[in-house]
Design a protein around this motif. Structure first.
Motif, PDB file in Angstrom:
ATOM      1  N   VAL A  60     -14.246 -46.011 -61.244  1.00 21.55           N
ATOM      2  CA  VAL A  60     -14.401 -47.417 -60.885  1.00 21.55           C
ATOM      3  C   VAL A  60     -14.146 -48.267 -62.121  1.00 21.55           C
ATOM      4  O   VAL A  60     -14.744 -48.040 -63.168  1.00 21.55           O
ATOM      5  CB  VAL A  60     -15.779 -47.701 -60.259  1.00 21.55           C
ATOM      6  CG1 VAL A  60     -16.913 -47.317 -61.182  1.00 21.55           C
ATOM      7  CG2 VAL A  60     -15.912 -49.145 -59.839  1.00 21.55           C
ATOM      8  N   ASP A  61     -13.246 -49.211 -62.003  1.00 21.74           N
ATOM      9  CA  ASP A  61     -12.935 -50.134 -63.102  1.00 21.74           C
ATOM     10  C   ASP A  61     -12.673 -49.415 -64.419  1.00 21.74           C
ATOM     11  O   ASP A  61     -13.162 -49.804 -65.472  1.00 21.74           O
ATOM     12  CB  ASP A  61     -14.069 -51.154 -63.270  1.00 21.74           C
ATOM     13  CG  ASP A  61     -14.275 -52.000 -62.024  1.00 21.74           C
ATOM     14  OD1 ASP A  61     -13.286 -52.255 -61.306  1.00 21.74           O
ATOM     15  OD2 ASP A  61     -15.425 -52.404 -61.767  1.00 21.74           O
ATOM     16  N   GLY A  62     -11.944 -48.305 -64.366  1.00 20.17           N
ATOM     17  CA  GLY A  62     -11.583 -47.569 -65.571  1.00 20.17           C
ATOM     18  C   GLY A  62     -12.666 -46.653 -66.113  1.00 20.17           C
ATOM     19  O   GLY A  62     -12.466 -45.993 -67.125  1.00 20.17           O
ATOM     20  N   ALA A  63     -13.827 -46.616 -65.447  1.00 25.24           N
ATOM     21  CA  ALA A  63     -14.927 -45.752 -65.893  1.00 25.24           C
ATOM     22  C   ALA A  63     -15.122 -44.622 -64.895  1.00 25.24           C
ATOM     23  O   ALA A  63     -14.838 -44.770 -63.713  1.00 25.24           O
ATOM     24  CB  ALA A  63     -16.212 -46.558 -66.027  1.00 25.24           C
ATOM     25  N   THR A  64     -15.622 -43.494 -65.384  1.00 29.86           N
ATOM     26  CA  THR A  64     -15.947 -42.372 -64.520  1.00 29.86           C
ATOM     27  C   THR A  64     -17.456 -42.282 -64.407  1.00 29.86           C
ATOM     28  O   THR A  64     -18.167 -42.348 -65.411  1.00 29.86           O
ATOM     29  CB  THR A  64     -15.381 -41.060 -65.091  1.00 29.86           C
ATOM     30  OG1 THR A  64     -13.960 -41.198 -65.231  1.00 29.86           O
ATOM     31  CG2 THR A  64     -15.665 -39.882 -64.185  1.00 29.86           C
ATOM     32  N   ILE A  65     -17.951 -42.165 -63.166  1.00 28.80           N
ATOM     33  CA  ILE A  65     -19.389 -42.076 -62.912  1.00 28.80           C
ATOM     34  C   ILE A  65     -19.652 -40.941 -61.940  1.00 28.80           C
ATOM     35  O   ILE A  65     -18.732 -40.456 -61.282  1.00 28.80           O
ATOM     36  CB  ILE A  65     -19.952 -43.389 -62.329  1.00 28.80           C
ATOM     37  CG1 ILE A  65     -19.303 -43.684 -60.968  1.00 28.80           C
ATOM     38  CG2 ILE A  65     -19.760 -44.554 -63.290  1.00 28.80           C
ATOM     39  CD1 ILE A  65     -20.073 -44.665 -60.134  1.00 28.80           C
ATOM     40  N   GLY A  66     -20.901 -40.545 -61.832  1.00 25.25           N
ATOM     41  CA  GLY A  66     -21.306 -39.551 -60.853  1.00 25.25           C
ATOM     42  C   GLY A  66     -22.336 -40.148 -59.914  1.00 25.25           C
ATOM     43  O   GLY A  66     -23.194 -40.925 -60.339  1.00 25.25           O
ATOM     44  N   LEU A  67     -22.237 -39.811 -58.634  1.00 21.55           N
ATOM     45  CA  LEU A  67     -23.187 -40.271 -57.620  1.00 21.55           C
ATOM     46  C   LEU A  67     -23.869 -39.056 -57.012  1.00 21.55           C
ATOM     47  O   LEU A  67     -23.203 -38.204 -56.407  1.00 21.55           O
ATOM     48  CB  LEU A  67     -22.472 -41.044 -56.514  1.00 21.55           C
ATOM     49  CG  LEU A  67     -21.693 -42.278 -56.922  1.00 21.55           C
ATOM     50  CD1 LEU A  67     -20.880 -42.799 -55.736  1.00 21.55           C
ATOM     51  CD2 LEU A  67     -22.633 -43.354 -57.439  1.00 21.55           C
ATOM     52  N   LEU A  68     -25.184 -38.957 -57.173  1.00 20.88           N
ATOM     53  CA  LEU A  68     -25.935 -37.883 -56.532  1.00 20.88           C
ATOM     54  C   LEU A  68     -26.118 -38.247 -55.070  1.00 20.88           C
ATOM     55  O   LEU A  68     -26.611 -39.332 -54.752  1.00 20.88           O
ATOM     56  CB  LEU A  68     -27.297 -37.698 -57.198  1.00 20.88           C
ATOM     57  CG  LEU A  68     -28.220 -36.685 -56.514  1.00 20.88           C
ATOM     58  CD1 LEU A  68     -27.638 -35.274 -56.583  1.00 20.88           C
ATOM     59  CD2 LEU A  68     -29.614 -36.737 -57.128  1.00 20.88           C
ATOM     60  N   VAL A  69     -25.695 -37.356 -54.169  1.00 27.67           N
ATOM     61  CA  VAL A  69     -25.859 -37.551 -52.735  1.00 27.67           C
ATOM     62  C   VAL A  69     -26.393 -36.255 -52.127  1.00 27.67           C
ATOM     63  O   VAL A  69     -26.362 -35.205 -52.767  1.00 27.67           O
ATOM     64  CB  VAL A  69     -24.536 -37.977 -52.048  1.00 27.67           C
ATOM     65  CG1 VAL A  69     -24.022 -39.287 -52.639  1.00 27.67           C
ATOM     66  CG2 VAL A  69     -23.479 -36.906 -52.138  1.00 27.67           C
ATOM     67  N   GLU A  70     -26.883 -36.358 -50.895  1.00 31.37           N
ATOM     68  CA  GLU A  70     -27.454 -35.188 -50.240  1.00 31.37           C
ATOM     69  C   GLU A  70     -26.388 -34.182 -49.815  1.00 31.37           C
ATOM     70  O   GLU A  70     -26.565 -32.981 -49.961  1.00 31.37           O
ATOM     71  CB  GLU A  70     -28.278 -35.623 -49.023  1.00 31.37           C
ATOM     72  CG  GLU A  70     -29.493 -36.432 -49.426  1.00 31.37           C
ATOM     73  CD  GLU A  70     -30.060 -37.253 -48.283  1.00 31.37           C
ATOM     74  OE1 GLU A  70     -29.527 -37.210 -47.155  1.00 31.37           O
ATOM     75  OE2 GLU A  70     -31.039 -37.968 -48.539  1.00 31.37           O
ATOM     76  N   SER A  71     -25.286 -34.690 -49.266  1.00 31.53           N
ATOM     77  CA  SER A  71     -24.228 -33.795 -48.810  1.00 31.53           C
ATOM     78  C   SER A  71     -22.958 -34.589 -48.575  1.00 31.53           C
ATOM     79  O   SER A  71     -22.990 -35.801 -48.392  1.00 31.53           O
ATOM     80  CB  SER A  71     -24.631 -33.083 -47.512  1.00 31.53           C
ATOM     81  OG  SER A  71     -24.822 -34.034 -46.474  1.00 31.53           O
ATOM     82  N   VAL A  72     -21.842 -33.888 -48.596  1.00 36.96           N
ATOM     83  CA  VAL A  72     -20.543 -34.469 -48.255  1.00 36.96           C
ATOM     84  C   VAL A  72     -20.169 -33.897 -46.903  1.00 36.96           C
ATOM     85  O   VAL A  72     -20.327 -32.704 -46.662  1.00 36.96           O
ATOM     86  CB  VAL A  72     -19.487 -34.123 -49.326  1.00 36.96           C
ATOM     87  CG1 VAL A  72     -18.107 -34.549 -48.893  1.00 36.96           C
ATOM     88  CG2 VAL A  72     -19.852 -34.781 -50.641  1.00 36.96           C
ATOM     89  N   SER A  73     -19.668 -34.761 -46.001  1.00 38.46           N
ATOM     90  CA  SER A  73     -19.446 -34.331 -44.623  1.00 38.46           C
ATOM     91  C   SER A  73     -17.991 -34.036 -44.301  1.00 38.46           C
ATOM     92  O   SER A  73     -17.625 -32.899 -44.039  1.00 38.46           O
ATOM     93  CB  SER A  73     -19.947 -35.388 -43.647  1.00 38.46           C
ATOM     94  OG  SER A  73     -21.283 -35.707 -43.927  1.00 38.46           O
ATOM     95  N   GLU A  74     -17.138 -35.078 -44.299  1.00 38.61           N
ATOM     96  CA  GLU A  74     -15.782 -34.900 -43.800  1.00 38.61           C
ATOM     97  C   GLU A  74     -14.858 -35.962 -44.368  1.00 38.61           C
ATOM     98  O   GLU A  74     -15.288 -36.900 -45.019  1.00 38.61           O
ATOM     99  CB  GLU A  74     -15.769 -34.981 -42.273  1.00 38.61           C
ATOM    100  CG  GLU A  74     -16.228 -36.330 -41.737  1.00 38.61           C
ATOM    101  CD  GLU A  74     -16.265 -36.384 -40.217  1.00 38.61           C
ATOM    102  OE1 GLU A  74     -15.370 -35.797 -39.585  1.00 38.61           O
ATOM    103  OE2 GLU A  74     -17.175 -37.026 -39.683  1.00 38.61           O
TER     104      GLU A  74
END
Length: 155
Positions: A89-103
């Motif tokens: 996002v906007d030239g930066a790399t971040i991580g998002l903790l989520v419960e699960s990825v679906s589809e």
């Protein structure tokens, strides 16, 4: 015929759907760099409760946000099945903790509905649209606003 296919491609969007705080969200696939299994992070002092710390990603130190906490839905419970969505996002790399990825969802631009006006500027900024999938509404996350909300704005 090629023009028709090209014009159709301009109105098609692909999203990765995921769960955070027991709710369904999605990000445009072009924003996502990778999806990783959850591993412990290095905590930093004086960070907001929704910033879990930092992770070393192939030599780059990236911040990890708990998306559920960022949206005011409580902290994501520790679970080995949780995943981190690494996004740009906007030239930066971040991580998002989520419960699960679906589809992966492929939707036409016309299928993305406006976020209802619920008198919450933070919601209008963080959620840029809604997609109806079966009996569920999936929220389209505005990644830039989610990251910005950590800089003094309410989540």
């Amino acid at each position: 015929m090629a023009e028709t296919a090209e014009a159709h491609a301009d109105t098609q969007f692909e999203f990765i759907t995921f769960s955070a705080g027991g709710q369904s969200y999605c990000l445009e696939i072009t924003q996502i760099r990778e999806i990783r299994r959850w591993t412990p992070v290095t905590a930093l002092p004086h960070t907001p409760a929704d910033v879990l710390g930092v992770m070393n990603l192939r030599g780059a130190v990236i911040p990890i946000f708990d998306l559920s906490a960022r949206f005011g839905l409580g902290a994501t419970p520790a679970n080995e099945r949780n995943v981190v969505i690494v996004a740009a996002v906007d030239g930066a790399t971040i991580g998002l903790l989520v419960e699960s990825v679906s589809e992966i969802l492929s939707v036409d631009k016309s299928e993305i509905q406006e976020t209802p006006d619920i008198k919450s500027e933070a919601t209008r900024n963080s959620i840029q649209g809604m997609i109806s999938v079966d009996d569920t509404m999936v929220r389209v996350v505005n990644l830039g606003a989610v990251v910005e909300s950590g800089k003094g704005l309410p989540a």
